[in-house]
Design a protein around this motif. Structure first.
Motif, PDB file in Angstrom:
ATOM      1  N   LYS A   1     -76.748  37.990  14.662  1.00  0.00           N
ATOM      2  CA  LYS A   1     -75.958  36.617  14.677  1.00  0.00           C
ATOM      3  C   LYS A   1     -76.574  35.964  15.623  1.00  0.00           C
TER       4      LYS A   1
ATOM      5  N   MET B   1     -85.939  44.082   6.436  1.00  0.00           N
ATOM      6  CA  MET B   1     -84.655  44.352   7.294  1.00  0.00           C
ATOM      7  C   MET B   1     -84.784  45.826   7.890  1.00  0.00           C
TER       8      MET B   1
ATOM      9  N   ARG C   1     -59.590  45.904  16.620  1.00  0.00           N
ATOM     10  CA  ARG C   1     -60.192  45.041  15.932  1.00  0.00           C
ATOM     11  C   ARG C   1     -59.523  44.231  14.853  1.00  0.00           C
TER      12      ARG C   1
ATOM     13  N   ARG D   1     -73.061  46.835  13.370  1.00  0.00           N
ATOM     14  CA  ARG D   1     -72.913  46.127  14.494  1.00  0.00           C
ATOM     15  C   ARG D   1     -73.769  46.179  15.724  1.00  0.00           C
TER      16      ARG D   1
ATOM     17  N   TYR E   1     -78.027  39.691   5.547  1.00  0.00           N
ATOM     18  CA  TYR E   1     -77.482  39.291   6.815  1.00  0.00           C
ATOM     19  C   TYR E   1     -77.908  40.129   8.148  1.00  0.00           C
TER      20      TYR E   1
ATOM     21  N   GLY F   1     -63.769  38.230  11.225  1.00  0.00           N
ATOM     22  CA  GLY F   1     -63.622  39.977  11.283  1.00  0.00           C
ATOM     23  C   GLY F   1     -64.584  40.752  11.026  1.00  0.00           C
ATOM     24  N   SER F   2     -65.610  40.205   9.948  1.00  0.00           N
ATOM     25  CA  SER F   2     -66.878  40.977   9.945  1.00  0.00           C
ATOM     26  C   SER F   2     -67.442  39.888   8.968  1.00  0.00           C
ATOM     27  N   GLY F   3     -68.809  39.804   9.426  1.00  0.00           N
ATOM     28  CA  GLY F   3     -69.546  38.523   8.966  1.00  0.00           C
ATOM     29  C   GLY F   3     -69.732  38.745   7.341  1.00  0.00           C
ATOM     30  N   SER F   4     -70.053  39.633   7.013  1.00  0.00           N
ATOM     31  CA  SER F   4     -70.423  40.277   5.287  1.00  0.00           C
ATOM     32  C   SER F   4     -69.034  40.051   4.536  1.00  0.00           C
TER      33      SER F   4
ATOM     34  N   MET G   1     -77.558  45.945  14.898  1.00  0.00           N
ATOM     35  CA  MET G   1     -77.747  44.377  14.555  1.00  0.00           C
ATOM     36  C   MET G   1     -78.022  43.801  16.138  1.00  0.00           C
TER      37      MET G   1
ATOM     38  N   ASP H   1     -78.010  48.910   2.422  1.00  0.00           N
ATOM     39  CA  ASP H   1     -77.560  48.120   3.700  1.00  0.00           C
ATOM     40  C   ASP H   1     -77.835  49.148   5.087  1.00  0.00           C
ATOM     41  N   ALA H   2     -77.129  49.060   6.335  1.00  0.00           N
ATOM     42  CA  ALA H   2     -77.484  49.816   7.185  1.00  0.00           C
ATOM     43  C   ALA H   2     -76.900  51.274   7.210  1.00  0.00           C
TER      44      ALA H   2
HETATM   45  C1  DP6 Z   1     -76.778  45.303   6.418  1.00  0.00           C
HETATM   46  O1  DP6 Z   1     -70.879  42.148   8.237  1.00  0.00           O
HETATM   47  O2  DP6 Z   1     -70.982  44.719   8.688  1.00  0.00           O
HETATM   48  O3  DP6 Z   1     -74.713  45.329   5.453  1.00  0.00           O
HETATM   49  O4  DP6 Z   1     -70.575  40.910  11.167  1.00  0.00           O
HETATM   50  O5  DP6 Z   1     -71.025  42.779  13.007  1.00  0.00           O
HETATM   51  O6  DP6 Z   1     -69.367  42.890  11.159  1.00  0.00           O
HETATM   52  P1  DP6 Z   1     -70.637  42.272  11.608  1.00  0.00           P
HETATM   53  O7  DP6 Z   1     -71.629  43.038  10.398  1.00  0.00           O
HETATM   54  P2  DP6 Z   1     -71.486  43.618   8.953  1.00  0.00           P
HETATM   55  O8  DP6 Z   1     -72.939  43.870   8.772  1.00  0.00           O
HETATM   56  C2  DP6 Z   1     -73.535  43.702   7.522  1.00  0.00           C
HETATM   57  C3  DP6 Z   1     -75.008  44.134   7.381  1.00  0.00           C
HETATM   58  C4  DP6 Z   1     -75.518  44.648   6.043  1.00  0.00           C
HETATM   59  C5  DP6 Z   1     -76.319  43.404   5.461  1.00  0.00           C
HETATM   60  C6  DP6 Z   1     -75.573  42.561   4.683  1.00  0.00           C
HETATM   61  O9  DP6 Z   1     -74.307  42.844   4.268  1.00  0.00           O
HETATM   62  O10 DP6 Z   1     -75.607  41.210   4.387  1.00  0.00           O
END
Ligand code: DP6
Length: 322
Positions: A20, A237, A71, A187, A17, A137-140, A190, A277-278
């Motif tokens: 957004k 990515m 948050r 965040r 992911y 809260g957080s996408g992942s 992204m 990841d990031a």
């Molecule tokens: C690189 O879920 O931490 O881990 O939605 O802004 O809280 P927010 O971001 P977050 O982003 C995760 C990004 C990633 C890739 C992934 O886990 O899919």
């Protein structure tokens, strides 16, 4: 007073992911697929108390930063609004991360918080509804609600949740090369990718096709194809992130040393593929029977831990007034 305690594990995305399409609702630009792990859980207790004048948040026994409290508090607002209950709460969270491992995860944190807060405020949510809530809260975090391998659908607000998918037995060898703070929060990077990368549209297009291929490979039990797609998706990515303006580079020399080892393992015939990841740390996807030899092959360039698919977020205890 009513309270609930929940436990959740981090997840590692095999199809990432990144980006957004709606910041307020936390809707992703594309679907993603991940593995919820069986190690490094977060445990969170939410205590709802009508006598509190504001929320409080303690992380690993210490008062959390004002930004972290803000948050958590905004997230509790969503739960309060839904429950029709404006009482404040004390949130206590502990991460079972070896000191300095640098793997503390907002995914496990918000999955545990969503599960505990929903129960403490008396909401009865099924797994899908909890996944949708954790997403805010957080996408992942949407994916850490679910056990094992899951797909998080891009969808609209109602349709954007994670659900389990069929997958072959697998392991992830976590390779930590640097436990320090990231130079740029994910965040922020992204958001910059969406706004400034000339490659972002191509990333979205490619990620959608990669997700389709990953779902097919996973259903077919084809771990090697899953691995190839995983490493390719992670490199793409990171290529997007490096094309931000200003550029962001998370992979370091130490990360590349691990990637070289993984390539060498493949040259020797081991089915092993890496993702990151990031940040500079990696996770190596392989068959459970190969996990120890993969860990041994990279142990001198990273600190290693072997993980397998683990359980989704769950309630450990609750006392809620009827
Ligand atoms: C690189 O879920 O931490 O881990 O939605 O802004 O809280 P927010 O971001 P977050 O982003 C995760 C990004 C990633 C890739 C992934 O886990 O899919």
């Amino acid at each position: 007073m009513t309270y609930a305690t929940a436990l959740a594990h981090p997840n590692i995305a095999l199809v990432k992911y990144w980006g957004k399409r709606d910041e307020t609702l936390s809707l992703p630009a594309t679907g993603s697929l991940s593995v919820t792990l069986d190690i490094l859980p977060t445990t969170t207790t939410v205590e709802v108390d009508g006598s509190l004048r504001s929320d409080a948040f303690a992380l690993d026994g210490a008062t959390a930063s004002p930004a972290a409290l803000e948050r958590v508090s905004r997230f509790l607002d969503l739960v309060r609004e839904r429950a029709g209950d404006d009482r404040h709460a004390i949130v206590r969270s502990t991460n079972e991360v070896p000191t300095g491992a640098g793997l503390a995860s907002s995914a496990a944190g918000f999955a545990a918080l969503a599960t505990a807060a929903a129960a403490a405020y008396g909401l009865r949510l099924d797994e899908r509804e909890r996944s949708r809530l954790a997403r805010r809260g957080s996408g992942s975090a949407a994916r850490s609600i679910v056990s094992g391998v899951s797909v998080w659908h891009a969808g609209d607000d109602a349709a954007s949740f994670a659900e389990p998918v069929e997958a072959p037995p697998l392991a992830l060898v976590l390779a930590t090369v640097d436990a320090g703070e990231k130079p740029v929060p994910s965040r922020q990077a992204m958001r910059q990718s969406v706004a400034t990368s000339p490659f972002f549209a191509a990333w979205v297009d490619d990620a959608e096709r990669t997700l389709e291929a990953m779902l097919a490979a996973s259903a077919a039990g084809d771990l090697e194809t899953m691995g190839r797609l995983t490493e390719r998706n992670a490199m793409r990515m990171h290529a997007v992130i490096q094309s931000n303006d200003p550029p962001v580079r998370y992979l370091t020399g130490a990360s590349l040393a691990v990637l070289d080892r993984v390539q060498r393992l493949r040259d020797e015939g081991v089915v092993a593929h890496a993702t990151a990841d990031a940040g500079p740390n990696l996770a190596v996807l392989c068959a459970p029977g190969d996990a120890q030899s993969v860990a041994d092959a990279i142990a001198d360039v990273a600190s290693v831990a072997i993980a397998h698919p683990g359980p989704g977020a769950r309630l450990l205890a609750a006392e809620v007034a009827a």
